[in-house]
Structure formats: structure tokens, C-alpha cells
Design an enzyme around this catalytic site. Structure first.
Site, PDB file in Angstrom:
ATOM      1  N   SER A   1       0.844  -1.195   0.000  1.00  0.00           N
ATOM      2  CA  SER A   1       0.000   0.000   0.000  1.00  0.00           C
ATOM      3  C   SER A   1       0.873   1.237   0.000  1.00  0.00           C
ATOM      4  O   SER A   1       2.055   1.188   0.396  1.00  0.00           O
ATOM      5  CB  SER A   1      -0.894   0.000   1.248  1.00  0.00           C
ATOM      6  OG  SER A   1      -1.557   1.238   1.411  1.00  0.00           O
TER       7      SER A   1
ATOM      8  N   TYR B   1      -2.429  -0.242  10.366  1.00  0.00           N
ATOM      9  CA  TYR B   1      -2.489  -0.622   8.956  1.00  0.00           C
ATOM     10  C   TYR B   1      -1.257  -0.118   8.212  1.00  0.00           C
ATOM     11  O   TYR B   1      -0.652  -0.852   7.408  1.00  0.00           O
ATOM     12  CB  TYR B   1      -3.759  -0.060   8.321  1.00  0.00           C
ATOM     13  CG  TYR B   1      -3.964  -0.475   6.885  1.00  0.00           C
ATOM     14  CD1 TYR B   1      -4.303  -1.786   6.564  1.00  0.00           C
ATOM     15  CD2 TYR B   1      -3.826   0.447   5.847  1.00  0.00           C
ATOM     16  CE1 TYR B   1      -4.497  -2.167   5.241  1.00  0.00           C
ATOM     17  CE2 TYR B   1      -4.027   0.077   4.528  1.00  0.00           C
ATOM     18  CZ  TYR B   1      -4.362  -1.231   4.228  1.00  0.00           C
ATOM     19  OH  TYR B   1      -4.548  -1.602   2.928  1.00  0.00           O
TER      20      TYR B   1
END
Length: 282
Positions: free
Chosen positions: A165, A178
């Protein structure tokens, strides 16, 4: 779906975790349209089967399997079934992951004495929530790789593609677990690439920027359909001025799946982000 370029994966088995989601179902369809036998793995079997059925109806080969990427016995069971149905894995796409609100702060910044009732600060973060997010994203890559990579050793064109990501490059506010977990995925991609380099398995990753998915749609849009304040900040920080479309990840995916195109590419993380990582904000 229109693929960016033609490639032939006929006879290859492609395993995709998280295939019940928007992005990974797109990856699964792309692999199937290249001729591969595709195994769609997801905790939500109904969602995975919906996409597998659509792929079959289009004339390609796909089957759904229920898997919890944090439970190795379910991975082993799926592995045995896939061996029987399609044969050994050639390409593993580790797409399972996600966030959990228990691991989020409410605000971007911690300002002393500016704490409202119900606001979650850094000091209020739930350790169980942090652990869940880390496990889902990191162990959710490690465990499937343990299960499927053994049979990939020595197979021509064996490739592992992890989904990282943009958070791995620069952490976003509010989602420390995250962001940290995806940074671990990028680091682990490099580690695996080195570890498997003598075994004939290439390992790389794709780092998507901002794409609308089932997980983030409610965060990006208000109930009336207008973009949320956070979505507006994301768009403002993306030089191309929009969210990405799932199909815009397929060029990078096909490149990494194709050993003729990327045979000497190993241990890289490719951003597909509309310029987000390049933009300083000024």
C-alpha cells in the site's frame, strides 16, 4: 474487462487470496483471461464464488475456496483441494488484508487537553485491534506463502506478488496499525525475494494508491453521496486528481506475472498511485 496486453498463462495455476474483494477479484479475472486456472480464496466464500461464477460464465476457469489466511489448517485444506482441481501453484497473489476501526485514532493529531467524549486517541488504541490488523496483513501474507511456495520451488515462472500500500511509503494519519503492517509487507517482500532467489521464485509487490473498495467506500463518501472530508484530502494529495480504477492495476500485475517481461525483477514494490507518493503537498 480489457487487459493492457496479451499474455499466455495456459496451464498455469494462479492462487489469489482476498479474492472476494474488489481489487483481488479483478486480479483473478485478469489471470483467468490470460488462460490460467484461477483459485479464488476468501473468508467470505459467497463473495469469492460470485466472482468465480462470473469468470466461468465468461468462458474461463475459476473456482472459489473458503479460507481464513490466519488459520493454517484452512489454507492446507484449500491447498489440497486446489492440487486436486488444478495442480501445483505457479503464481501466488497475496491480496488478503485490511484495517479495523479498533486500530484507528479518531483525529489526525493529538492535542493535549483537546479530548472529547468518545474520541479515540493514541493512548486509547485497543491492543487487540492492533494485533488483529498486524496479523491480518503480515501473517496473512506469511502463512499462505508457507503453504503454497513449497511446490513453487523450481517451477518455471514461479512468482509471488504481494499487495502492499502507499501507507508503506508514508503512513497516513489515523491508521497506525495498517500503515505499519503494510510497511512490514513491503519489507517482507524484499526478504522473501532474497530468501527464494536460489529457488527460482521471484517475489515482488504492488502498492496501490487510493481505489474505492468495499472496505473504504463508507469512509470516502457521506450518506448523501458527497465525498467525505478525508476523501477530499486524498484527492487533493493525488496529482491526477481522482481515485484509481481497479483495471489500472492490471498493467503492473501482468508485468510481474510475466517472467519474460520481468524475469530479472525481484524484490521491488511498484506504486500505482496517480502520483500520490511523488507529491509533497506544495
Amino acid at each position: 474487462m480489457k487487459l493492457p496486453f496479451n499474455m499466455d498463462l495456459t496451464g498455469k495455476t494462479v492462487v489469489v487470496t482476498g479474492a472476494g474483494g474488489v481489487l483481488c477479484s479483478c486480479f483473478a479475472e485478469a489471470a483467468a483471461r490470460c488462460g490460467a486456472n484461477v483459485a479464488l480464496l476468501d473468508l467470505n466464500l459467497e463473495a469469492a464464488e460470485k466472482y468465480a461464477s462470473a469468470i466461468r460464465e465468461a468462458g474461463f476457469i475459476a473456482k472459489a475456496y473458503k479460507v481464513n489466511v490466519l488459520e493454517k489448517d484452512t489454507l492446507e485444506a484449500a491447498h489440497a483441494a486446489i492440487l486436486s482441481d488444478f495442480g501445483p501453484c505457479d503464481i501466488l497473489i497475496n491480496g488478503a488484508g485490511g484495517n479495523n476501526k479498533r486500530a484507528n485514532t479518531t483525529k489526525d493529531y493529538y492535542i493535549p487537553n483537546d479530548v472529547e467524549e468518545g474520541v479515540v486517541t493514541f493512548f486509547d488504541l485497543d491492543p487487540a485491534g492492533i494485533e488483529f490488523v498486524f496479523n491480518l496483513n503480515f501473517l496473512g501474507v506469511l502463512l499462505p506463502t508457507q503453504v503454497f511456495a513449497k511446490e513453487m520451488v523450481g517451477r518455471e515462472g514461479a512468482t509471488i506478488i504481494n499487495i502492499s500500500s502507499m501507507n508503506a511509503f508514508t503512513p497516513l494519519t489515523r491508521i497506525p496499525a495498517y500503515s505499519g503492517a503494510k510497511a512490514a509487507v513491503s519489507n517482507f517482500t524484499q526478504w522473501l525475494a532474497t530468501h527464494f532467489s536460489k529457488a527460482g521464485i521471484r517475489v515482488n509487490a504492488i502498492a496501490p494508491g487510493f481505489f474505492l473498495t468495499n472496505q473504504n467506500r463508507d469512509l470516502m463518501f457521506n450518506p448523501d453521496g458527497t465525498p467525505s472530508a478525508r476523501a477530499a484530502k486524498i484527492i487533493a494529495g493525488t496529482p491526477m486528481g481522482r481515485f484509481g480504477e481497479p483495471e489500472e492495476l492490471l498493467g503492473a500485475l501482468q508485468f510481474l506475472m510475466n517472467s519474460e517481461a520481468s524475469g530479472f525483477v525481484n524484490g521491488v514494490v511498484i506504486p500505482v498511485d496517480g502520483g500520490f507518493n511523488a507529491y509533497s503537498g506544495v
